[in-house]
Structure formats: structure tokens, C-alpha cells
Write a protein that holds these residues in place. Structure first.
Motif, short mmCIF file in Angstrom:
data_model
loop_
_atom_site.label_atom_id
_atom_site.label_comp_id
_atom_site.label_asym_id
_atom_site.label_seq_id
_atom_site.Cartn_x
_atom_site.Cartn_y
_atom_site.Cartn_z
N ALA A 29 -5.71 -0.33 -17.17
CA ALA A 29 -5.81 0.93 -17.11
C ALA A 29 -6.13 1.57 -15.70
N GLU A 30 -7.38 0.97 -14.78
CA GLU A 30 -8.44 1.36 -14.39
C GLU A 30 -7.28 0.49 -12.61
N HIS A 31 -6.90 -0.61 -13.06
CA HIS A 31 -5.69 -1.42 -12.28
C HIS A 31 -4.56 0.06 -11.41
N TRP A 32 -3.94 0.70 -12.84
CA TRP A 32 -3.46 1.24 -12.37
C TRP A 32 -3.42 2.56 -11.83
N MET A 33 -4.79 3.41 -12.11
CA MET A 33 -5.04 4.18 -11.51
C MET A 33 -4.84 3.86 -9.87
N ARG A 34 -5.67 2.85 -9.88
CA ARG A 34 -5.80 2.23 -8.68
C ARG A 34 -4.67 3.07 -7.31
N VAL A 35 -3.74 1.46 -7.94
CA VAL A 35 -2.26 1.75 -7.47
C VAL A 35 -1.99 2.96 -7.55
N GLY A 36 -2.01 3.81 -8.36
CA GLY A 36 -1.33 5.00 -7.94
C GLY A 36 -2.25 5.94 -7.19
N MET A 37 -3.52 6.36 -7.64
CA MET A 37 -4.22 6.78 -6.07
C MET A 37 -3.72 6.30 -5.03
N LEU A 38 -3.61 5.23 -4.45
CA LEU A 38 -3.34 4.63 -3.20
C LEU A 38 -1.61 4.85 -2.65
N SER A 46 4.65 0.56 0.43
CA SER A 46 5.03 -0.78 -0.80
C SER A 46 4.06 -1.08 -1.39
N HIS A 47 4.25 -1.50 -3.11
CA HIS A 47 3.55 -1.96 -4.13
C HIS A 47 2.67 -2.95 -3.87
N SER A 48 3.34 -3.99 -2.64
CA SER A 48 3.27 -5.08 -2.53
C SER A 48 1.54 -4.83 -1.65
N GLN A 49 1.78 -3.88 -0.38
CA GLN A 49 1.06 -3.57 0.61
C GLN A 49 -0.19 -2.73 -0.23
N ILE A 50 0.32 -2.33 -1.47
CA ILE A 50 -1.45 -1.61 -1.64
C ILE A 50 -1.68 -2.76 -2.39
N CYS A 51 -1.18 -3.63 -2.85
CA CYS A 51 -1.64 -4.82 -3.32
C CYS A 51 -2.94 -5.72 -2.65
N GLN A 52 -2.12 -6.09 -1.71
CA GLN A 52 -2.56 -6.60 -0.84
C GLN A 52 -4.03 -5.90 -0.40
N MET A 53 -4.01 -4.32 -0.12
CA MET A 53 -5.32 -3.18 0.81
C MET A 53 -6.04 -3.87 -0.33
N LEU A 54 -5.66 -3.31 -1.64
CA LEU A 54 -6.72 -3.45 -3.31
C LEU A 54 -7.49 -5.31 -2.99
N ILE A 55 -7.30 -6.05 -2.87
CA ILE A 55 -7.09 -7.63 -2.22
C ILE A 55 -8.32 -7.56 -1.27
N ARG A 56 -7.90 -6.75 -0.32
CA ARG A 56 -8.91 -7.12 1.04
C ARG A 56 -10.09 -6.65 1.14
N ALA A 57 -10.02 -4.96 0.15
CA ALA A 57 -10.96 -4.17 -0.13
C ALA A 57 -11.76 -5.21 -1.18
#
Length: 89
Positions: A29-38, A46-57
Motif C-alpha cells: 500500500a505504501e509503495h502504491w501511495m508513493r508511486v501515485g503521489m509522484l 513514466s512509471h519506470s522513471q518514477i521507480c528510478q526516482m524512488l530507487i535513487r531516493a
């Protein structure tokens, strides 16, 4: 920490996704909320860019919405949003 009420169907979706991705229901749920907020803050990514942003964070010390909310795609037009992250205790 608080309690968030969700529909039975969403809870079932979370249960299925969390099992498939080896996460707890809360972590999913927290993962989906982070992706959704971003996604809402950066509709150009894109979803891929958001996931890359989360990994770098995470590599930089952890998720900080205040910092990630200000992150924009790099000035050279590349696919990596530039981000500076600070750890929140």
C-alpha cells in the motif's frame, strides 16, 4: 501512524499484489501511495522513471516527499529526474 479505511476489493488487490511481490500488505500500500503521489506531482514521468526516482531516493538515504516533490527531469532532457534526498528520522 493512523488507520486508513479502504474497500474490501482494494484490500484484496493489495493482498494479491503483496504476495506476488513478496511485500507485506502495508508495504505494498505504501509503495502504491508513493508511486501515485509522484505520478500526480510529475505527470510527465513514466512509471519506470518514477521507480528510478524512488530507487535513487532510497540510495541517497530515504524517501522524503518534500524533496521528491521538487525534483524535476534533468535539464538536458534525459530520462533521469535530478533529485537530492535527505534522510528523515
Amino acid at each position: 501512524m493512523g488507520i486508513v479505511k479502504i474497500s474490501d476489493q482494494m484490500h484484496e488487490n493489495l493482498r494479491i499484489a503483496s504476495n506476488a511481490l513478496s511485500r507485506s500488505i502495508n508495504s505494498q500500500a505504501e509503495h502504491w501511495m508513493r508511486v501515485g503521489m509522484l505520478a500526480e506531482l510529475h505527470p510527465e514521468l513514466s512509471h519506470s522513471q518514477i521507480c528510478q526516482m524512488l530507487i535513487r531516493a532510497e540510495q541517497a538515504g530515504g524517501f522524503d516527499l518534500a524533496v521528491l516533490a521538487q525534483a524535476l527531469p534533468s535539464a538536458d532532457g534525459g530520462s533521469k529526474p535530478s533529485v537530492q534526498v535527505r534522510r528523515v528520522q
